[in-house]
Design a protein around this motif. Sequence first.
Motif, PDB file in Angstrom:
ATOM      1  N   SER A  20      11.356  15.077 -19.022  1.00 23.18           N
ATOM      2  CA  SER A  20      11.163  15.052 -20.073  1.00 23.18           C
ATOM      3  C   SER A  20      11.142  16.504 -20.691  1.00 23.18           C
ATOM      4  CB  SER A  20       9.473  14.965 -19.527  1.00 23.18           C
ATOM      5  OG  SER A  20       8.632  15.312 -20.897  1.00 23.18           O
ATOM      6  N   ARG A  21      11.907  16.952 -21.746  1.00 20.66           N
ATOM      7  CA  ARG A  21      11.669  18.003 -22.842  1.00 20.66           C
ATOM      8  C   ARG A  21      12.792  19.036 -21.991  1.00 20.66           C
ATOM      9  NH1 ARG A  21       5.466  19.113 -23.934  1.00 20.66           N
ATOM     10  NH2 ARG A  21       5.244  17.425 -25.086  1.00 20.66           N
ATOM     11  N   GLY A  22      13.851  18.146 -21.651  1.00 17.63           N
ATOM     12  CA  GLY A  22      14.958  18.742 -20.932  1.00 17.63           C
ATOM     13  C   GLY A  22      14.961  19.372 -19.578  1.00 17.63           C
ATOM     14  N   ARG A  23      13.938  18.533 -19.057  1.00 19.15           N
ATOM     15  CA  ARG A  23      13.117  19.487 -17.488  1.00 19.15           C
ATOM     16  C   ARG A  23      13.229  18.394 -16.669  1.00 19.15           C
ATOM     17  NH1 ARG A  23       7.986  22.216 -15.654  1.00 19.15           N
ATOM     18  NH2 ARG A  23       8.647  22.915 -13.822  1.00 19.15           N
ATOM     19  N   GLU A  24      13.453  18.724 -15.235  1.00 19.00           N
ATOM     20  CA  GLU A  24      13.234  17.706 -14.061  1.00 19.00           C
ATOM     21  C   GLU A  24      11.613  17.978 -14.002  1.00 19.00           C
ATOM     22  OE1 GLU A  24      15.068  17.344  -9.523  1.00 19.00           O
ATOM     23  OE2 GLU A  24      16.440  16.720 -11.718  1.00 19.00           O
ATOM     24  N   HIS A  25      10.897  16.641 -13.040  1.00 21.47           N
ATOM     25  CA  HIS A  25      10.143  16.338 -13.395  1.00 21.47           C
ATOM     26  C   HIS A  25       9.775  15.886 -11.593  1.00 21.47           C
ATOM     27  CE1 HIS A  25       8.375  18.956 -16.134  1.00 21.47           C
ATOM     28  NE2 HIS A  25       9.001  17.404 -17.325  1.00 21.47           N
ATOM     29  N   LEU A  26       9.481  16.163 -10.676  1.00 24.13           N
ATOM     30  CA  LEU A  26       8.561  15.326  -9.698  1.00 24.13           C
ATOM     31  C   LEU A  26       7.832  14.682  -9.771  1.00 24.13           C
ATOM     32  CD1 LEU A  26       9.446  14.429  -6.454  1.00 24.13           C
ATOM     33  CD2 LEU A  26       8.010  16.420  -5.387  1.00 24.13           C
ATOM     34  N   VAL A  27       7.870  12.735  -9.677  1.00 24.29           N
ATOM     35  CA  VAL A  27       6.937  11.954  -9.765  1.00 24.29           C
ATOM     36  C   VAL A  27       6.186  11.043  -8.580  1.00 24.29           C
ATOM     37  CG1 VAL A  27       6.825  12.054 -12.403  1.00 24.29           C
ATOM     38  CG2 VAL A  27       8.292  10.326 -11.602  1.00 24.29           C
ATOM     39  N   ALA A  28       5.047  10.785  -8.903  1.00 17.86           N
ATOM     40  CA  ALA A  28       4.813   9.256  -7.916  1.00 17.86           C
ATOM     41  C   ALA A  28       4.433   8.439  -8.439  1.00 17.86           C
ATOM     42  CB  ALA A  28       3.961   9.987  -6.595  1.00 17.86           C
ATOM     43  N   ILE A  29       4.701   7.351  -8.326  1.00 11.74           N
ATOM     44  CA  ILE A  29       4.551   6.409  -9.371  1.00 11.74           C
ATOM     45  C   ILE A  29       3.170   5.222  -7.901  1.00 11.74           C
ATOM     46  CG2 ILE A  29       4.883   4.081 -10.655  1.00 11.74           C
ATOM     47  CD1 ILE A  29       7.702   5.456 -11.087  1.00 11.74           C
ATOM     48  N   ALA A  30       2.693   5.102  -8.471  1.00 11.04           N
ATOM     49  CA  ALA A  30       1.426   4.111  -7.643  1.00 11.04           C
ATOM     50  C   ALA A  30       0.224   2.944  -8.543  1.00 11.04           C
ATOM     51  CB  ALA A  30       0.061   5.334  -6.779  1.00 11.04           C
ATOM     52  N   PRO A  31       0.256   2.119  -7.911  1.00 13.62           N
ATOM     53  CA  PRO A  31      -0.308   1.002  -8.263  1.00 13.62           C
ATOM     54  C   PRO A  31      -2.434   0.938  -9.107  1.00 13.62           C
ATOM     55  CG  PRO A  31      -0.169   0.339  -6.125  1.00 13.62           C
ATOM     56  CD  PRO A  31       0.610   2.075  -5.959  1.00 13.62           C
ATOM     57  N   HIS A  32      -2.235   0.486  -9.817  1.00 17.79           N
ATOM     58  CA  HIS A  32      -4.287   1.548 -10.060  1.00 17.79           C
ATOM     59  C   HIS A  32      -4.262  -0.365 -10.683  1.00 17.79           C
ATOM     60  CE1 HIS A  32      -7.284   3.217 -11.302  1.00 17.79           C
ATOM     61  NE2 HIS A  32      -7.357   3.080 -12.303  1.00 17.79           N
ATOM     62  N   GLY A  33      -4.790  -1.323 -10.259  1.00 20.57           N
ATOM     63  CA  GLY A  33      -4.673  -2.695 -10.891  1.00 20.57           C
ATOM     64  C   GLY A  33      -3.394  -3.166 -10.116  1.00 20.57           C
ATOM     65  N   ASP A  36       1.065  -0.773  -0.012  1.00 18.09           N
ATOM     66  CA  ASP A  36       0.315  -0.228   0.443  1.00 18.09           C
ATOM     67  C   ASP A  36       0.779   0.464   0.056  1.00 18.09           C
ATOM     68  OD1 ASP A  36      -2.042   1.183  -0.186  1.00 18.09           O
ATOM     69  OD2 ASP A  36      -2.369   1.129   2.056  1.00 18.09           O
ATOM     70  N   ALA A  37       1.861   1.197  -0.970  1.00 22.76           N
ATOM     71  CA  ALA A  37       2.482   2.449  -0.801  1.00 22.76           C
ATOM     72  C   ALA A  37       3.043   2.947  -2.728  1.00 22.76           C
ATOM     73  CB  ALA A  37       3.746   1.961  -0.654  1.00 22.76           C
ATOM     74  N   MET A  38       3.584   4.440  -2.239  1.00 23.38           N
ATOM     75  CA  MET A  38       3.677   5.213  -3.636  1.00 23.38           C
ATOM     76  C   MET A  38       5.403   4.998  -3.646  1.00 23.38           C
ATOM     77  SD  MET A  38       0.976   8.163  -3.637  1.00 23.38           S
ATOM     78  CE  MET A  38       0.735   8.881  -5.276  1.00 23.38           C
ATOM     79  N   ALA A  39       5.941   5.154  -5.302  1.00 22.91           N
ATOM     80  CA  ALA A  39       7.350   5.175  -5.096  1.00 22.91           C
ATOM     81  C   ALA A  39       6.918   6.901  -5.561  1.00 22.91           C
ATOM     82  CB  ALA A  39       8.071   4.567  -6.195  1.00 22.91           C
ATOM     83  N   VAL A  40       8.387   7.561  -4.773  1.00 20.78           N
ATOM     84  CA  VAL A  40       8.594   8.444  -5.644  1.00 20.78           C
ATOM     85  C   VAL A  40       9.729   8.857  -6.440  1.00 20.78           C
ATOM     86  CG1 VAL A  40       9.282  11.177  -4.806  1.00 20.78           C
ATOM     87  CG2 VAL A  40       7.512   9.837  -3.837  1.00 20.78           C
ATOM     88  N   ALA A  41       9.929   9.811  -7.322  1.00 19.00           N
ATOM     89  CA  ALA A  41      11.355   9.510  -8.521  1.00 19.00           C
ATOM     90  C   ALA A  41      11.367  10.554  -8.832  1.00 19.00           C
ATOM     91  CB  ALA A  41      10.576   8.493  -9.351  1.00 19.00           C
ATOM     92  N   LYS A  42      12.456  11.249  -9.689  1.00 18.78           N
ATOM     93  CA  LYS A  42      12.129  11.747 -10.786  1.00 18.78           C
ATOM     94  C   LYS A  42      12.989  11.715 -11.833  1.00 18.78           C
ATOM     95  CE  LYS A  42      16.156  14.125  -7.421  1.00 18.78           C
ATOM     96  NZ  LYS A  42      17.244  15.206  -7.698  1.00 18.78           N
ATOM     97  N   TRP A  43      11.495  12.705 -13.154  1.00 22.75           N
ATOM     98  CA  TRP A  43      11.641  12.479 -14.439  1.00 22.75           C
ATOM     99  C   TRP A  43      12.153  13.404 -15.272  1.00 22.75           C
ATOM    100  CZ3 TRP A  43       6.523  13.806 -17.124  1.00 22.75           C
ATOM    101  CH2 TRP A  43       6.981  12.987 -18.725  1.00 22.75           C
TER     102      TRP A  43
END
Length: 71
Positions: A36-49, A27-34
């Motif tokens: 895209s288009r030469g820019r760094e973004h903060l993202v959270a990855i979560a399960p969905h089914g 029951d967790a989420m992953a936090v990562a850097k992504w």
Amino acid sequence: EETYYISPDKGADKAYLLLSAALKKTDAMAVAKWYSRGREHLVAIAPHGQHLIMHKMFYNSEIREFDNSCA
């Protein structure tokens, strides 16, 4: 900010399903850097089914203080 559906690249099915199952089981989420288009973004990855979704978030420095003077 935005949400994306993530799918595995060719040959990454096993790792994708393992990550999805581990996030769902704990029951967790992953936090990562992504990047895209030469820019760094903060993202959270979560399960969905049995799949994964990625939520693009704001860095703390990108959030502005709410001003009540307009209300």
